[in-house]
Design an enzyme around this catalytic site. Structure first.
Site, PDB file in Angstrom:
ATOM      1  N   HIS A   1      -2.398  -6.324   1.894  1.00 13.52           N
ATOM      2  CA  HIS A   1      -3.719  -6.481   1.283  1.00 13.52           C
ATOM      3  C   HIS A   1      -4.827  -5.722   2.006  1.00 13.52           C
ATOM      4  O   HIS A   1      -5.948  -5.633   1.504  1.00 13.52           O
ATOM      5  CB  HIS A   1      -4.035  -7.961   1.068  1.00 13.52           C
ATOM      6  CG  HIS A   1      -3.075  -8.556   0.075  1.00 13.52           C
ATOM      7  ND1 HIS A   1      -2.887  -7.998  -1.179  1.00 13.52           N
ATOM      8  CD2 HIS A   1      -2.203  -9.580   0.164  1.00 13.52           C
ATOM      9  CE1 HIS A   1      -1.954  -8.681  -1.820  1.00 13.52           C
ATOM     10  NE2 HIS A   1      -1.515  -9.652  -1.031  1.00 13.52           N
TER      11      HIS A   1
ATOM     12  N   ARG B   1       0.892  -0.324  -5.994  1.00 17.36           N
ATOM     13  CA  ARG B   1      -0.443  -0.895  -6.178  1.00 17.36           C
ATOM     14  C   ARG B   1      -1.222  -1.053  -4.869  1.00 17.36           C
ATOM     15  O   ARG B   1      -2.426  -1.096  -4.865  1.00 17.36           O
ATOM     16  CB  ARG B   1      -0.376  -2.233  -6.913  1.00 17.36           C
ATOM     17  CG  ARG B   1       0.250  -3.338  -6.097  1.00 17.36           C
ATOM     18  CD  ARG B   1       0.122  -4.673  -6.789  1.00 17.36           C
ATOM     19  NE  ARG B   1       0.984  -4.774  -7.945  1.00 17.36           N
ATOM     20  CZ  ARG B   1       1.379  -5.949  -8.461  1.00 17.36           C
ATOM     21  NH1 ARG B   1       0.936  -7.071  -7.944  1.00 17.36           N
ATOM     22  NH2 ARG B   1       2.177  -5.997  -9.500  1.00 17.36           N
TER      23      ARG B   1
ATOM     24  N   THR C   1       5.250 -11.596  -5.154  1.00 12.13           N
ATOM     25  CA  THR C   1       6.671 -11.865  -5.393  1.00 12.13           C
ATOM     26  C   THR C   1       6.851 -13.312  -5.865  1.00 12.13           C
ATOM     27  O   THR C   1       6.376 -14.244  -5.226  1.00 12.13           O
ATOM     28  CB  THR C   1       7.468 -11.661  -4.080  1.00 12.13           C
ATOM     29  OG1 THR C   1       7.033 -10.450  -3.480  1.00 12.13           O
ATOM     30  CG2 THR C   1       8.958 -11.605  -4.360  1.00 12.13           C
TER      31      THR C   1
ATOM     32  N   HIS D   1       6.116 -16.666   2.667  1.00  6.85           N
ATOM     33  CA  HIS D   1       5.439 -16.652   1.377  1.00  6.85           C
ATOM     34  C   HIS D   1       4.565 -17.892   1.201  1.00  6.85           C
ATOM     35  O   HIS D   1       5.057 -19.011   1.274  1.00  6.85           O
ATOM     36  CB  HIS D   1       6.392 -16.544   0.184  1.00  6.85           C
ATOM     37  CG  HIS D   1       5.715 -15.859  -0.973  1.00  6.85           C
ATOM     38  ND1 HIS D   1       4.892 -16.509  -1.832  1.00  6.85           N
ATOM     39  CD2 HIS D   1       5.707 -14.557  -1.346  1.00  6.85           C
ATOM     40  CE1 HIS D   1       4.410 -15.644  -2.714  1.00  6.85           C
ATOM     41  NE2 HIS D   1       4.884 -14.456  -2.431  1.00  6.85           N
TER      42      HIS D   1
ATOM     43  N   GLU E   1       9.639  -4.307   2.726  1.00  2.94           N
ATOM     44  CA  GLU E   1      10.093  -5.101   1.581  1.00  2.94           C
ATOM     45  C   GLU E   1      10.189  -4.186   0.372  1.00  2.94           C
ATOM     46  O   GLU E   1       9.326  -3.326   0.168  1.00  2.94           O
ATOM     47  CB  GLU E   1       9.071  -6.195   1.251  1.00  2.94           C
ATOM     48  CG  GLU E   1       8.984  -7.285   2.262  1.00  2.94           C
ATOM     49  CD  GLU E   1       7.892  -8.280   1.898  1.00  2.94           C
ATOM     50  OE1 GLU E   1       7.209  -8.119   0.875  1.00  2.94           O
ATOM     51  OE2 GLU E   1       7.720  -9.219   2.673  1.00  2.94           O
TER      52      GLU E   1
ATOM     53  N   ASN F   1       2.177  -9.369   7.368  1.00  2.00           N
ATOM     54  CA  ASN F   1       2.222  -8.527   6.173  1.00  2.00           C
ATOM     55  C   ASN F   1       0.816  -7.974   5.914  1.00  2.00           C
ATOM     56  O   ASN F   1      -0.142  -8.751   5.746  1.00  2.00           O
ATOM     57  CB  ASN F   1       2.705  -9.378   4.984  1.00  2.00           C
ATOM     58  CG  ASN F   1       2.784  -8.574   3.708  1.00  2.00           C
ATOM     59  OD1 ASN F   1       1.867  -7.819   3.386  1.00  2.00           O
ATOM     60  ND2 ASN F   1       3.866  -8.721   2.973  1.00  2.00           N
TER      61      ASN F   1
ATOM     62  N   HIS G   1       5.195  -4.115   1.663  1.00  3.64           N
ATOM     63  CA  HIS G   1       6.011  -4.085   0.446  1.00  3.64           C
ATOM     64  C   HIS G   1       5.650  -2.802  -0.311  1.00  3.64           C
ATOM     65  O   HIS G   1       4.523  -2.658  -0.787  1.00  3.64           O
ATOM     66  CB  HIS G   1       5.667  -5.336  -0.388  1.00  3.64           C
ATOM     67  CG  HIS G   1       6.508  -5.502  -1.615  1.00  3.64           C
ATOM     68  ND1 HIS G   1       6.517  -6.665  -2.342  1.00  3.64           N
ATOM     69  CD2 HIS G   1       7.367  -4.662  -2.255  1.00  3.64           C
ATOM     70  CE1 HIS G   1       7.353  -6.553  -3.365  1.00  3.64           C
ATOM     71  NE2 HIS G   1       7.869  -5.330  -3.345  1.00  3.64           N
TER      72      HIS G   1
ATOM     73  N   GLU H   1      15.640 -14.363   4.300  1.00  6.21           N
ATOM     74  CA  GLU H   1      14.271 -14.869   4.425  1.00  6.21           C
ATOM     75  C   GLU H   1      14.111 -15.949   3.369  1.00  6.21           C
ATOM     76  O   GLU H   1      14.219 -15.672   2.163  1.00  6.21           O
ATOM     77  CB  GLU H   1      13.249 -13.745   4.230  1.00  6.21           C
ATOM     78  CG  GLU H   1      11.819 -14.292   4.373  1.00  6.21           C
ATOM     79  CD  GLU H   1      10.726 -13.237   4.344  1.00  6.21           C
ATOM     80  OE1 GLU H   1      10.965 -12.096   4.798  1.00  6.21           O
ATOM     81  OE2 GLU H   1       9.630 -13.561   3.860  1.00  6.21           O
TER      82      GLU H   1
ATOM     83  N   ARG I   1       5.796  -1.277  -3.379  1.00  9.27           N
ATOM     84  CA  ARG I   1       6.097  -1.707  -4.747  1.00  9.27           C
ATOM     85  C   ARG I   1       6.343  -0.502  -5.641  1.00  9.27           C
ATOM     86  O   ARG I   1       5.823   0.590  -5.395  1.00  9.27           O
ATOM     87  CB  ARG I   1       4.944  -2.550  -5.312  1.00  9.27           C
ATOM     88  CG  ARG I   1       4.735  -3.867  -4.571  1.00  9.27           C
ATOM     89  CD  ARG I   1       3.713  -4.730  -5.285  1.00  9.27           C
ATOM     90  NE  ARG I   1       4.244  -5.276  -6.509  1.00  9.27           N
ATOM     91  CZ  ARG I   1       4.707  -6.524  -6.642  1.00  9.27           C
ATOM     92  NH1 ARG I   1       4.653  -7.376  -5.651  1.00  9.27           N
ATOM     93  NH2 ARG I   1       5.188  -6.918  -7.803  1.00  9.27           N
TER      94      ARG I   1
HETATM   95  N1  PXP Z   1       7.830 -12.594   2.433  1.00  8.85           N
HETATM   96  C1  PXP Z   1       8.055 -11.883   1.307  1.00  8.85           C
HETATM   97  C2  PXP Z   1       9.469 -11.501   0.984  1.00  8.85           C
HETATM   98  C3  PXP Z   1       7.001 -11.475   0.469  1.00  8.85           C
HETATM   99  O1  PXP Z   1       7.269 -10.773  -0.651  1.00  8.85           O
HETATM  100  C4  PXP Z   1       5.674 -11.783   0.855  1.00  8.85           C
HETATM  101  C5  PXP Z   1       4.537 -11.295   0.018  1.00  8.85           C
HETATM  102  O2  PXP Z   1       4.533  -9.911  -0.024  1.00  8.85           O
HETATM  103  C6  PXP Z   1       5.481 -12.517   2.038  1.00  8.85           C
HETATM  104  C7  PXP Z   1       6.573 -12.919   2.799  1.00  8.85           C
HETATM  105  C8  PXP Z   1       4.117 -12.867   2.523  1.00  8.85           C
HETATM  106  O3  PXP Z   1       3.544 -13.782   1.634  1.00  8.85           O
HETATM  107  P1  PXP Z   1       2.023 -14.178   1.785  1.00  8.85           P
HETATM  108  O4  PXP Z   1       1.207 -12.945   1.535  1.00  8.85           O
HETATM  109  O5  PXP Z   1       1.829 -15.238   0.751  1.00  8.85           O
HETATM  110  O6  PXP Z   1       1.839 -14.690   3.190  1.00  8.85           O
END
Ligand code: PXP
Length: 245
Positions: free
Chosen positions: A15, A54, A106, A196, A75, A12, A48, A156, A50
């Protein structure tokens, strides 16, 4: 017998865009980082989009889908405007997640039962556009079963409660819930992913669950890239200013 390894890593990169948006610059470019992630083992790239935009922007999603060599997992909330965008961008995968404006990230999984009709309609539209649909759910059997009823092909499992556990006992309890739901989801015919809050210390036990076929990990990987990249970044700038004299 050697067992075939079949765990996939979705990276992901939200960031990366967070750092860019903080200054309104054109760098760092999430697409460039996605390509490096792929060269180093990422099996898919997750972003994601959003509602408040952001971090990831619409143009990032469009470019990622065009330029990424693996898969793009988009996402998004159950939001008509974003579902329209997904149907026109056509990523390989979408993951429906709950979304609140004020949250930092999330929080918790979807409550599938309470929005079954809306989820089923959105899922049908996405599937008609050739997109594989996942729901992000807490590790609870009723959420998994209702995900299948609404048409999801993938669940997931939310690993945030496991990651945030304050004691070893609670962590073991959460790990067990995830394991049982992974087995249950697989048994009823769903593909099971998880993610997550996973980082370099807490991922191994989740990765050892054979029924989980993919992990989505973001924040810890982007944070680690600062640790492993800062030396080169500083020495590169130091060289520029010294060479200018
Ligand atoms: N899975 C989902 C559905 C999420 O919303 C996120 C965060 O955007 C992640 C995985 C990844 O989480 P993390 O950034 O804490 O690794």
């Amino acid at each position: 017998m050697i067992r075939k390894k079949n765990m996939l890593l979705g990276v992901n990169i939200d960031h990366v865009a967070t750092v860019r948006q903080a200054r309104g610059t054109s760098y760092p470019d999430p697409v460039e980082i996605a390509l490096i992630a792929e060269e180093n083992g990422a099996d898919s790239i997750t972003v994601h989009l959003r509602e408040d935009r952001r971090h990831i922007q619409d143009h990032d999603v469009e470019r990622l889908i065009r330029l990424v060599n693996t898969r793009v997992n988009l996402e998004m909330a159950l939001n008509n405007e974003i579902i329209d965008l997904a149907c026109s961008f056509k990523p390989s995968d979408c993951c429906l997640v709950p979304e609140k404006r004020q949250e930092l990230t999330t929080e918790g999984g979807l409550d599938v039962l309470s929005q079954m009709d809306q989820l089923a309609q959105a899922t049908e539209r996405l599937k008609k556009s050739g997109i594989r649909v996942a729901y992000f759910v807490d590790p609870e059997p009723k959420q998994i079963e209702s995900s299948q009823m609404a048409g999801a092909e993938v669940v997931e499992l939310h690993t945030g409660t496991y990651a945030d556990a304050l004691s070893e006992k609670q962590q073991k309890y959460e790990l067990n819930r995830i394991r049982e739901c992974a087995v249950h989801g697989t048994k009823i015919g769903l593909t099971v992913h998880a993610g997550h809050g996973l980082h370099y210390e807490n991922t191994v036990e989740i990765a050892a669950i054979r029924e989980i076929l993919e992990l989505n990990i973001g924040h810890s990987i982007i944070a680690k890239s600062l640790d492993v990249g800062i030396a080169k970044a500083v020495s590169g700038m130091k060289k520029i200013i010294m060479d200018a004299r």
